[in-house]
Design an enzyme around this catalytic site. Structure first.
Site, PDB file in Angstrom:
ATOM      1  N   CYS A 387       0.852  -1.203  -0.056  1.00 31.06           N
ATOM      2  CA  CYS A 387       0.008   0.037   0.210  1.00 31.06           C
ATOM      3  C   CYS A 387       0.982   1.260  -0.057  1.00 31.06           C
ATOM      4  O   CYS A 387       1.344   1.567  -0.976  1.00 31.06           O
ATOM      5  CB  CYS A 387      -1.019  -0.022   1.165  1.00 31.06           C
ATOM      6  SG  CYS A 387      -2.522   0.801   0.830  1.00 31.06           S
ATOM      7  N   HIS A 513      -3.377  -5.068   0.229  1.00 28.46           N
ATOM      8  CA  HIS A 513      -2.864  -5.672   1.423  1.00 28.46           C
ATOM      9  C   HIS A 513      -2.852  -7.307   1.658  1.00 28.46           C
ATOM     10  O   HIS A 513      -3.769  -7.826   2.097  1.00 28.46           O
ATOM     11  CB  HIS A 513      -3.620  -5.443   2.705  1.00 28.46           C
ATOM     12  CG  HIS A 513      -3.312  -3.836   3.176  1.00 28.46           C
ATOM     13  ND1 HIS A 513      -2.587  -3.196   4.066  1.00 28.46           N
ATOM     14  CD2 HIS A 513      -4.202  -2.777   2.387  1.00 28.46           C
ATOM     15  CE1 HIS A 513      -2.676  -2.199   4.181  1.00 28.46           C
ATOM     16  NE2 HIS A 513      -3.614  -1.770   3.254  1.00 28.46           N
ATOM     17  N   GLU A 515      -1.084  -9.225   3.251  1.00 28.00           N
ATOM     18  CA  GLU A 515      -0.845  -9.821   4.571  1.00 28.00           C
ATOM     19  C   GLU A 515      -2.394 -10.293   5.227  1.00 28.00           C
ATOM     20  O   GLU A 515      -2.366 -11.204   6.123  1.00 28.00           O
ATOM     21  CB  GLU A 515      -0.298  -9.020   5.635  1.00 28.00           C
ATOM     22  CG  GLU A 515      -1.184  -7.680   6.069  1.00 28.00           C
ATOM     23  CD  GLU A 515      -1.003  -6.589   5.182  1.00 28.00           C
ATOM     24  OE1 GLU A 515      -0.808  -6.743   3.958  1.00 28.00           O
ATOM     25  OE2 GLU A 515      -1.416  -5.479   5.647  1.00 28.00           O
TER      26      GLU A 515
HETATM   27  N1  GLN Z   1      -1.650   6.523   3.177  1.00 27.95           N
HETATM   28  C1  GLN Z   1      -2.100   5.703   1.900  1.00 27.95           C
HETATM   29  C2  GLN Z   1      -3.335   6.043   1.390  1.00 27.95           C
HETATM   30  O1  GLN Z   1      -4.226   6.545   2.013  1.00 27.95           O
HETATM   31  C3  GLN Z   1      -1.691   4.467   2.045  1.00 27.95           C
HETATM   32  C4  GLN Z   1      -2.549   3.652   2.912  1.00 27.95           C
HETATM   33  C5  GLN Z   1      -2.053   2.318   3.485  1.00 27.95           C
HETATM   34  O2  GLN Z   1      -0.836   1.985   3.595  1.00 27.95           O
HETATM   35  N2  GLN Z   1      -2.934   1.472   3.735  1.00 27.95           N
HETATM   36  O3  GLN Z   1      -3.704   5.836   0.249  1.00 27.95           O
END
Ligand code: GLN
Length: 539
Positions: A387, A513, A515
């Site tokens: 992300c 994600h 994970e």
């Molecule tokens: N802050 C980033 C966004 O909102 C990444 C979010 C994250 O890593 N879950 O896109």
């Protein structure tokens, strides 16, 4: 006769203090039942007033676990999914906030016209509804395990205890059971395990009209028979229902430890379930876990490095992927705020075999993350970005490969000249914070011939999301022309979901994600391949 009669409930409650591993206990019981062929699910009831943990920071609540349906839930749901390998839904987690807001909405609609709306029966009825909802409109599970967050005696958990008391009475003796998880502190001076806090927490339970049927005692030391007898006597349970919950090297050993003490069998006797669990797979897993052929160290780069709970799922994914690769995965925590230049990056990463860039929010530590990504790219260190990790990798690539000096994410710098990462169009008008990110499962098409595709061995995948920003499509061509590969895209939304770098041993990042979908019996493909590449790096 009530319809709920043949559904069995196991309530997992906690005494003495929080953080004793009720979630692992609930998951382990779930695992034993599942392996015995019982249809089982687990529900977490959280007594706090937030609607969900999505608005809390990791110091308050650890990781937020996102489900396919987009609900942001307690991290214990991660354990449930990893252990019993069932995809959970929003129905598997309910907070006081949700329960009160449902009741208050109903009150405003006039559904209680004429009545005084009260904790008992209105809130308690709604709690019971939530517990029963998992098996409605049709019965899907034979056993519903229900874990209550916090500790017995907390003011805010009283309505939950009362609902459990009522439900226990409704369903009858053989259809419910209360497992109480407590702590036996060890007093060094006298070399003794103390049972008094457990006795007191059971007293608290009994004040509310509940009694434990099984007590799972967390302790650092073996529990001698005399201590078991004492707990049994004072807490009104059979001595063989006092189960030792000793610290074990891996949480996945807990079901085996419980099984050795007959816990599963005792639960089955009470609930009249005549099945025995198959535990060979788990035994094999633990054997591999304890006897690895390789040992590697991965740098975990993030903001909350002092709080392991904030990255629980990533840590567990390492365990699963390590076992599948016959490797022990050690973690070196790297606080990216401290990486201010190439020298700091070198001393942080020169002794690791892989670099994982963690998810996150906000500017703090952002530049350090970009440097971490640069280090992995230039030094050919296996890299997995999650992300925000993908976003930082794209920023590095834009700045240092495409020559877009000062490229950034508008999350870090609103006025950047090259906003290579920008707010998604659908996010621009959103002002409300709770539950409004891009959340939950989205499909993604993988490009054949990429490392990402080789990991999944499939063209279509589905992964879970939790973010507001994305790769800015205006820069896609420029990035691609310079060698960045968009290995995964969502065609419907027209967004980049996965990237990789061509001439690199293994450099992959996902806007999603991974994970959140790794299971004890099935390591996530990206983690599996990341660890495999890191082992190669060792050689
Ligand atoms: N802050 C980033 C966004 O909102 C990444 C979010 C994250 O890593 N879950 O896109």
């Amino acid at each position: 006769m009530k319809k709920t009669r043949d559904i069995k409930y196991i309530f997992v409650l906690g005494g003495v203090m929080s953080g004793l591993g009720k979630g692992i206990a609930a998951s382990s019981i779930g695992y034993l039942l599942k392996q015995a062929g019982v249809k089982v699910t687990i529900l977490k009831l959280d007594p706090y007033l937030n609607i969900d943990p999505g608005t809390m920071n990791p110091y308050q609540h650890g990781e937020v676990f996102v489900l396919d349906d987009g609900s942001e839930t307690d991290l214990d749901l991660g354990h449930y999914e990893r252990f019993i390998d069932v995809d959970m839904t929003k129905n598997n987690n309910a907070t006081s906030g949700q329960i009160y807001s449902t009741v208050l909405d109903r009150e405003r609609k006039g559904e209680y016209l004429g009545e005084t709306v009260q904790v008992i029966p209105h809130i308690t009825d709604e709690i019971k509804n939530r517990i029963k909802a998992l098996n409605s409109p049709r019965k899907k599970y034979d056993v519903v395990i229900c874990e209550v967050g916090g500790t017995v005696g907390d003011i805010e958990s009283l309505p939950f205890m009362e609902a459990i008391r009522q439900l226990s009475l409704e369903v009858g003796y053989h259809n419910h059971m209360i497992v109480h998880v407590t702590l036996l502190p060890f007093v060094k001076a006298s070399g003794e395990l103390k049972s008094k806090p457990t006795q007191h927490s059971v007293m608290k339970l009994r004040e509310i009209g509940l009694a434990p049927d099984m007590i799972l005692c967390r302790s650092e030391h073996p529990i001698e028979q005399s201590v078991r007898d004492k707990i049994a006597l004072f807490c009104n349970v059979r001595p063989d229902h006092v189960i030792e919950g000793r610290d074990v090297p891996s949480i996945y050993e807990v079901p085996l430890a419980m099984h050795e003490q007959n816990a599963g069998q005792l639960i089955n006797e009470r609930l009249k379930i005549e099945k025995t669990p198959r535990l060979n797979d788990l035994k094999r897993f633990i054997h591999h876990y304890k006897n690895p052929q390789h040992e590697i160290t991965i740098a975990m780069c993030g903001k909350y490095t002092e709080l392991i709970d904030s990255y629980k799922s990533v840590m567990e994914s390492f365990v699963h992927a390590g076992v599948e690769n016959n490797a022990r995965v050690n973690v070196k925590w790297v606080q990216t705020e401290k990486i201010k230049g190439p020298g700091a990056a070198h001393s942080a990463f020169s002794d690791v075999q892989g670099i994982l860039l963690l998810p996150g929010f906000g500017f703090r530590g952002g530049e350090g993350k970009i440097l971490a990504s640069k280090y992995a790219r230039e030094n050919r260190v296996p890299f997995l970005g999650i992300c925000l990790g993908l976003q930082c990798a794209v920023i590095d690539f834009a700045r240092n490969v495409c020559g877009l000096d000062g490229a950034n994410s508008t999350e870090f710098d609103k006025k950047t000249r090259y906003p290579v990462i920008d707010l998604m169009e659908s996010q621009r008008a959103i002002k409300i914070k709770g539950g409004t990110m891009r959340l939950g499962a989205y499909d993604c098409d993988l490009q054949v011939g990429t490392k990402t595709f080789a990991a999944y061995r499939r063209k279509k995948i589905s992964e879970r999301h939790r973010h507001r920003y994305e790769v800015n499509n205006r820069y896609r061509k420029k990035l691609e022309d310079n060698g960045l590969v968009f290995s995964g895209v969502n065609k419907d939304l027209g967004v980049v979901e996965a990237i990789e770098i061509k001439d690199h041993p293994w450099f992959v990042a996902g806007q999603f994600h991974p994970e959140l979908k790794s299971r004890v019996n099935r390591a996530h493909p990206l983690f599996r391949e990341f660890i495999r590449a890191s082992i190669k790096d060792l050689k």
